[in-house]
Scaffold this active site. Structure first.
Site, PDB file in Angstrom:
ATOM      1  N   HIS A 294       5.902  -6.212 -17.763  1.00  0.00           N
ATOM      2  CA  HIS A 294       7.150  -5.478 -17.855  1.00  0.00           C
ATOM      3  C   HIS A 294       7.864  -6.196 -18.994  1.00  0.00           C
ATOM      4  CE1 HIS A 294      11.022  -3.198 -16.352  1.00  0.00           C
ATOM      5  NE2 HIS A 294      10.894  -3.423 -17.638  1.00  0.00           N
TER       6      HIS A 294
ATOM      7  N   HIS B  83       9.648  -6.028 -23.149  1.00  0.00           N
ATOM      8  CA  HIS B  83      10.114  -5.101 -24.299  1.00  0.00           C
ATOM      9  C   HIS B  83       9.708  -5.913 -25.770  1.00  0.00           C
ATOM     10  CE1 HIS B  83      12.257  -2.030 -21.687  1.00  0.00           C
ATOM     11  NE2 HIS B  83      12.205  -3.234 -20.994  1.00  0.00           N
TER      12      HIS B  83
ATOM     13  N   ASN C 250      10.106   2.087 -24.941  1.00  0.00           N
ATOM     14  CA  ASN C 250      11.384   2.437 -25.606  1.00  0.00           C
ATOM     15  C   ASN C 250      11.428   1.878 -26.621  1.00  0.00           C
ATOM     16  OD1 ASN C 250      11.506  -0.019 -24.264  1.00  0.00           O
ATOM     17  ND2 ASN C 250      13.717   0.331 -23.743  1.00  0.00           N
TER      18      ASN C 250
ATOM     19  N   ASP D 232      10.803   3.540 -19.061  1.00  0.00           N
ATOM     20  CA  ASP D 232      11.703   2.447 -18.502  1.00  0.00           C
ATOM     21  C   ASP D 232      12.797   2.244 -19.667  1.00  0.00           C
ATOM     22  OD1 ASP D 232      12.684   0.269 -17.515  1.00  0.00           O
ATOM     23  OD2 ASP D 232      11.762  -1.030 -19.018  1.00  0.00           O
TER      24      ASP D 232
ATOM     25  N   HIS E   7      11.827   3.205 -13.585  1.00  0.00           N
ATOM     26  CA  HIS E   7      13.074   2.518 -13.816  1.00  0.00           C
ATOM     27  C   HIS E   7      14.085   3.575 -12.715  1.00  0.00           C
ATOM     28  CE1 HIS E   7      16.816   0.733 -16.134  1.00  0.00           C
ATOM     29  NE2 HIS E   7      17.135   1.905 -15.283  1.00  0.00           N
TER      30      HIS E   7
ATOM     31  N   ASN F 153      20.191  -4.274 -16.632  1.00  0.00           N
ATOM     32  CA  ASN F 153      20.065  -2.895 -15.851  1.00  0.00           C
ATOM     33  C   ASN F 153      18.854  -2.974 -15.334  1.00  0.00           C
ATOM     34  OD1 ASN F 153      21.032  -0.395 -15.209  1.00  0.00           O
ATOM     35  ND2 ASN F 153      20.227   0.629 -16.863  1.00  0.00           N
TER      36      ASN F 153
ATOM     37  N   ASP G 184      11.041  -8.235 -17.391  1.00  0.00           N
ATOM     38  CA  ASP G 184      11.874  -7.318 -18.192  1.00  0.00           C
ATOM     39  C   ASP G 184      12.366  -8.013 -19.505  1.00  0.00           C
ATOM     40  OD1 ASP G 184      13.205  -5.157 -18.676  1.00  0.00           O
ATOM     41  OD2 ASP G 184      14.465  -4.905 -17.129  1.00  0.00           O
TER      42      ASP G 184
ATOM     43  N   HIS H 147      17.690  -8.885 -27.651  1.00  0.00           N
ATOM     44  CA  HIS H 147      18.958  -8.297 -28.362  1.00  0.00           C
ATOM     45  C   HIS H 147      19.345  -8.996 -29.421  1.00  0.00           C
ATOM     46  CE1 HIS H 147      18.942  -4.481 -25.900  1.00  0.00           C
ATOM     47  NE2 HIS H 147      18.807  -5.231 -24.801  1.00  0.00           N
TER      48      HIS H 147
HETATM   49 ZN   LIG Z   1      12.612  -2.951 -18.771  1.00  0.00          ZN
HETATM   50 ZN   LIG Z   2      14.498  -0.843 -16.604  1.00  0.00          ZN
END
Ligand SMILES: [Zn+2]
Ligand SMILES: [Zn+2]
Length: 429
Positions: A61, A63, A95, A152, A179, A278, A305, A309
């Site tokens: 997991h 990003h 995403n 997700d 998610h 989140n 996760d 940012h």
């Molecule tokens: Zn995530």
């Molecule tokens: Zn998520």
């Protein structure tokens, strides 16, 4: 071809129940039982005295923001952060911008992944544009090389569409990662709902919004036989639902993040946006339940996760800052602290949660030191104290609540397919 001889470490390989002082041998990118006398002469020797030698860590997991938001992270910088944190295999979420809901975008991700220092596997969207309305082409995503299907960041709200999605993904042998969030209960919510959100004057996200979707997914998995994996479980009640479902043999799995076992909502008293995520941080009861879930196997693995940012995005009022934190460079020391030192897990158990168990969920070829397997290794000093600084770290972003904190346990060397990619603070590829 290159030969590596890792000497005198504490070798922990949960897959083979090995936890003893010894050596690990690598030839031609794979683990081997032993080396010949000639191979030993030419081998690159790594002295692992005082270090733990374990399979490279696996995170299903992360990003990596490519394509579309490469000012936050790229597949290269995210992979470097992974290598520095001992990770050799990661699964990145779709995403991106545009979302990875088509074979072309997956191809683009795979091309960037091929140049990364670690193994990066893509996932594809459940629905077109992650809008929750029309199924994405799971078959062509699978042909393009995705290892799972997920929206997700968003959660498919329609039970009918989710039912079709899990059946469709199952036809192509793909798991759905979900998610779990009922949007109707979490509109404008920024933290856990309870006395603390009232005190801080922030809109609350009740754990019931997660529990409802976890229950929905358990019911759909039982009905269809499809495998559904619940991402970043944050609520004690969700852990209980999972425990019951697994006992009944339902084909579901779940993960926990390092931040949900390290912090509670109380940490938000300072309105630090690096603690805004989140699902949100919850209560001590939830945190303890997640740890108990990891202890008894209800929660199968750790997933970071890792969500980069840019500083100007996080440096906003709490209500307006984006959710998520980076986590690849701190996951191992945080899990050693919370699970091994504070909660008395065996070290081999924590390594299992971060290697073999993670790989098993998506059937990834990783998470073991067995002869014949790709030689992905993490060497770490479990006792070294060090100051983590996001500036000078490898991620492009700095949104971590552990910035400038002293951590115990430090990755020293990361090896991918028999090649040393990271050593003593330096990226070697
Ligand atoms: Zn995530
Ligand atoms: Zn998520």
């Amino acid at each position: 071809m290159s030969v590596l001889w890792i000497k005198n470490g504490r070798v922990i390989d949960p897959a083979s129940k090995r936890d003893a002082k010894g050596d690990v041998f690598i030839a031609d990118g794979k683990f081997v039982k032993s080396l010949s006398a000639t191979q030993k002469k030419s081998a690159q020797v790594i002295d692992a005295t005082g270090l733990v030698v374990c399979p490279g860590l696996v995170d299903i997991h992360v990003h990596f923001r490519e394509p579309g938001q490469t000012h936050k992270e790229t597949i290269l910088t995210g992979s470097q952060a992974g290598a520095a944190g001992g990770f050799t295999t990661v699964v990145c979420m779709p995403n991106t911008s545009p979302p990875a809901d088509n074979a072309g975008t997956i191809q683009l991700i795979k091309t960037a992944a091929a140049a990364a220092p670690i193994h990066v596997y893509p996932t594809g969207c459940i629905t077109v544009g992650m809008k929750g309305q029309q199924l994405a082409p799971h078959g062509s995503l699978q042909k393009a090389g995705v290892v799972a299907i997920t929206d997700d960041g968003a959660c498919v709200q329609s039970n009918e569409i989710m039912r079709r999605a899990v059946e469709y993904a199952k036809m192509f042998g793909l798991s759905i990662l979900d998610h779990c969030q009922d949007d109707s209960l979490t509109e404008k919510a920024v933290m856990n709902e309870g006395v603390v959100s009232t005190r801080l004057g922030l809109k609350g996200w009740p754990h019931a919004a997660e529990d409802i979707i976890v229950a929905r997914n358990i019911i759909l998995s039982r009905y269809t036989g499809a495998h559904i994996h619940m991402q970043h479980i944050s609520s004690a009640h969700s852990v209980e639902l999972m425990r019951q479902a697994i006992k009944e043999g339902v084909n579901v799995t779940a993960e926990a993040t390092p931040h949900h076992i390290a912090f509670t909502e109380e940490a938000l008293a300072t309105y630090d946006t690096n603690l805004k995520m989140n699902p949100p941080l919850r209560t001590e009861k939830d945190r303890k339940a997640i740890i108990a879930g990891l202890r008894d196997g209800t929660l199968a693995c750790i997933g970071t996760d890792h969500a980069p940012h840019a500083p100007e995005e996080k440096d906003k009022e709490f209500d307006y800052a984006p959710n998520g934190i980076i986590g690849l460079e701190t996951a191992l020391p945080v899990c050693l602290e919370i699970l091994v030192r504070q909660s008395k897990f065996k070290l081999s158990h924590v390594i299992d949660l971060m290697t073999r168990k993670s790989a098993e969920i998506l059937k990834l070829p990783a998470g073991t030191l067995a002869p014949g397997a790709a030689a992905d290794v993490c060497l770490f000093d479990p006792d070294e104290k060090w100051l983590y600084k996001t500036y000078g770290g490898f991620s492009k972003s700095i949104n971590s609540p552990w910035d400038k904190q002293e951590l115990t346990g430090r990755v020293k060397t990361t090896i991918v397919s028999g090649k040393v990619v990271y050593q003593n603070g330096k990226m070697l590829v």
